[in-house]
Design a protein around this motif. Structure first.
Motif, PDB file in Angstrom:
ATOM      1  N   PHE A   1      -6.916   0.482   1.810  1.00 52.93           N
ATOM      2  CA  PHE A   1      -6.109   1.303   1.267  1.00 52.93           C
ATOM      3  C   PHE A   1      -6.388   1.961  -0.259  1.00 52.93           C
TER       4      PHE A   1
ATOM      5  N   ARG B   1     -18.590   2.789  -7.302  1.00 52.39           N
ATOM      6  CA  ARG B   1     -18.021   3.724  -5.934  1.00 52.39           C
ATOM      7  C   ARG B   1     -18.582   4.978  -6.048  1.00 52.39           C
TER       8      ARG B   1
ATOM      9  N   ARG C   1      -7.630  -5.886  -8.646  1.00 58.59           N
ATOM     10  CA  ARG C   1      -7.986  -7.257  -7.834  1.00 58.59           C
ATOM     11  C   ARG C   1      -7.319  -8.305  -8.729  1.00 58.59           C
TER      12      ARG C   1
ATOM     13  N   CYS D   1     -12.700   1.061   1.671  1.00 60.48           N
ATOM     14  CA  CYS D   1     -14.001   0.783   2.034  1.00 60.48           C
ATOM     15  C   CYS D   1     -14.917   2.026   1.580  1.00 60.48           C
TER      16      CYS D   1
ATOM     17  N   HIS E   1      -5.377  -6.927  -3.264  1.00 63.21           N
ATOM     18  CA  HIS E   1      -5.077  -6.194  -4.412  1.00 63.21           C
ATOM     19  C   HIS E   1      -4.466  -6.720  -5.417  1.00 63.21           C
TER      20      HIS E   1
ATOM     21  N   ARG F   1      -9.089   1.460  -3.329  1.00 59.59           N
ATOM     22  CA  ARG F   1      -9.979   0.347  -3.021  1.00 59.59           C
ATOM     23  C   ARG F   1     -10.565   0.726  -1.403  1.00 59.59           C
TER      24      ARG F   1
END
Ligand code: HEM
Length: 526
Positions: free
Chosen positions: A443, A142, A119, A448, A382, A446
């Motif tokens: 994408f 994640r 990011r 969702c 991104h 990253r």
């Protein structure tokens, strides 16, 4: 500032060099090799042009071309027409690349996700899962969120909250946005923390709403340029970006509260053994109990649980608001969907998750709802932290924006893209248009992590609303009828329809009975 990390300098940091002044030798070597590395990468990529984009002037770059908040996607669409699939902007020495086609986004953000998954660096520390750089903490969060991808245990809670929304709609249909809001917030609090929201002015919901508003403002594509200018927060409010910069500064405090307070509630319940199933209790069970989790894992759990509210409510509210507007504007689609529900489910019960495989038209509507007015028109930005090359262009270390709005409205991909037409996704596979679910959730690395939970929420909301209510007569707050060509959205990070009114009426007395029967046991929530 975004920096390139030279592997040579990293290697030097690890090694040691002998001699009488190792520190001096080391510093000089690092300097020489870093300069050599930079000139090597610049030579390697330097003779390629940057992608086209608005004119740039010294120091401030293309600052004046940068769209105002809420106008990003319109401006980006215009840029796309003028400059094509990939556009470059430079502001205060920082590069931004906008990807306007699904091909460009897939080629870079998916296929090269090893370098495009960061990011943009911000002046303050990262304050939520979605703003974390691609580091170990992000991977820990994640991993926990991924464990929630396949769980069906949340479905009963989701179904209950949607049915409560139907009951509120019976009573005060004109307040439909508040009902959607309450249902989305309550579902997420139940799923993440097993917390029951029992009033409209619930403390946690108010806290989370405040957080969501701030998040949406400070992370909108138009907003993050203020992060590049450190002194802005000391200037008066009338200076463009100054108040926004202050908000960026106070944001971490709000984020600490949203991470700590509901988590504290679940910890108390778990200590008293009065808790039900939640994301937190499931994660604890998967680790053999909370006491088996390290401090790092617990911290990741706090962050991951708070991501549910931050990322899961406003998106659902937006999507449901767009869906109701679509139904009011496309009555023939509404009728067709209701006919399918009636023939499969009859009028003895409300639809549930078990009915999903038998409702192909509703499935197509879920896809079309995600496409018609995409919820995150610029996804989340991104970043690439190294030089790259694409289609003959040099990509410098940059913030990278996927222009989802352009992708979902791409006329090469979708016939009459402004029309809500589920039939795009029916019939032989070869004839179907591109399923927006394959990219509306973002994408690469990253993507969702809540997409399965979100897909569930979209289905149960859509099918329940259609089974029980008719929607018509959409108009602006000033009473002007809305048509498919005059639909307007707010823009910003999360794209809502501009406030509208519409008529929402129960389909029959029988559906009223079904709604009351299904919610009588849930009176504690009303
Ligand atoms: C209709 C609902 C939703 C939509 C359309 C949606 C879409 C997206 C998109 C486009 C991104 C950015 C991906 C990227 O950077 O490439 C994202 C990120 C994220 N979403 Fe969702 N989302 C939805 C619901 C949810 C829910 C229910 C959760 C709850 C767990 C969630 C959690 C997250 C998180 C934590 C991130 C950040 C991931 C990261 O930065 O690595 N989302 N979402």
């Amino acid at each position: 500032m975004i920096e390139t990390t030279s592997p040579i300098s990293t290697w030097l940091k690890l090694g040691s060099i002998g001699g009488s002044s190792p520190d001096v030798v080391l510093v000089i070597s690092v300097l020489v090799l870093t300069i050599a590395w930079r000139s090597f990468t610049t030579t390697l990529h330097g003779n390629k042009p940057l992608p086209p984009g608005p004119a740039s002037i010294p120091i401030i770059g293309s600052l004046f071309a940068m769209p105002a908040a809420g106008k990003e996607m319109g401006v980006f669409a215009w840029w796309a027409k003028k400059w094509g699939p990939i556009v470059h902007i430079k502001i205060f020495g920082r590069h931004i690349v906008v990807l306007n086609t699904l091909k460009a986004a897939s080629d870079l953000l998916e296929r090269r996700s090893n370098i495009y998954s960061d990011r943009p660096a911000r002046s303050g520390p990262a304050d939520s899962v979605s703003t974390l750089p691609f580091n170990q903490q992000l991977k820990d969060c994640r991993r926990l969120l991924h464990q929630a991808r396949s769980i069906k245990v949340y479905r009963p809670g989701n179904e209950e909250q949607v049915r409560l929304m139907l009951r509120r709609l019976l009573q005060t249909p004109e307040a439909f946005v508040e009902h959607i809001r309450r249902s989305a917030g309550a579902t997420v609090m139940k799923v993440a923390y097993d917390y029951d929201v029992t009033s409209d002015d619930d403390h946690f919901i108010a806290l989370a709403e405040g957080y969501n508003t701030a998040f949406s403002i400070v992370t909108a594509p138009s907003a993050f340029w203020v992060d590049f200018i450190p002194f802005l927060e000391y200037l008066p409010d009338w200076v463009p970006g100054a108040s926004l910069k202050r908000m960026v500064g106070s944001f971490p405090d709000l984020q600490n509260r949203i991470r700590g307070e509901p988590y504290g509630y679940t910890m108390e319940q778990m200590a008293k053994k009065t808790n039900g199933v939640s994301f937190i209790s499931t994660a604890a069970d998967n680790h053999g109990g909370l006491d088996q989790m390290s401090e790092t894992e617990l911290e990741a759990l706090r962050w991951a649980a708070s991501a549910f509210y931050g990322a899961g409510t406003a998106t659902t509210i937006s999507l449901t608001s767009w869906f109701i507007l679509a139904m009011s504007l496309f009555p023939e689609v509404q009728k067709k969907a209701q006919a399918e529900i009636d023939s499969v489910i009859g009028n003895e019960k409300l639809p549930g998750f078990v009915d999903r495989p038998e409702l192909p038209y509703i499935e197509a509507m879920c896809k079309e709802t995600l496409r018609w007015n995409c919820v995150l028109p610029g996804a989340l930005t991104h970043a690439v932290n190294t030089y790259d090359e694409y289609e003959g262009y040099r990509i410098p270390p940059s913030a990278v924006i996927a222009n989802m709005r352009a992708m979902t409205r791409d006329e090469k991909e979708y016939k009459d893209p402004h029309i809500f037409r589920p039939e795009r996704f029916l019939g032989p596979l070869d004839d179907q248009e591109k399923d927006a679910r394959s990219y509306a959730y973002g994408f690469g690395r990253r993507i969702c992590p809540g997409l399965n939970i979100a897909n569930d929420a979209v289905y149960i909301t859509i099918v329940s609303l259609l089974a029980t209510f008719n929607f018509s007569n959409a108009m602006t707050q000033n009473g002007v009828h809305i048509t498919p060509l005059t639909v307007q959205g707010t823009g910003g990070l999360i794209h809502f329809p501009v406030k509208y009114k519409c008529s929402i009426t129960p389909r029959s007395d029988r559906v009223k009975e079904l709604i009351y029967e299904a919610t009588d046991d849930l009176a504690r929530y009303l």
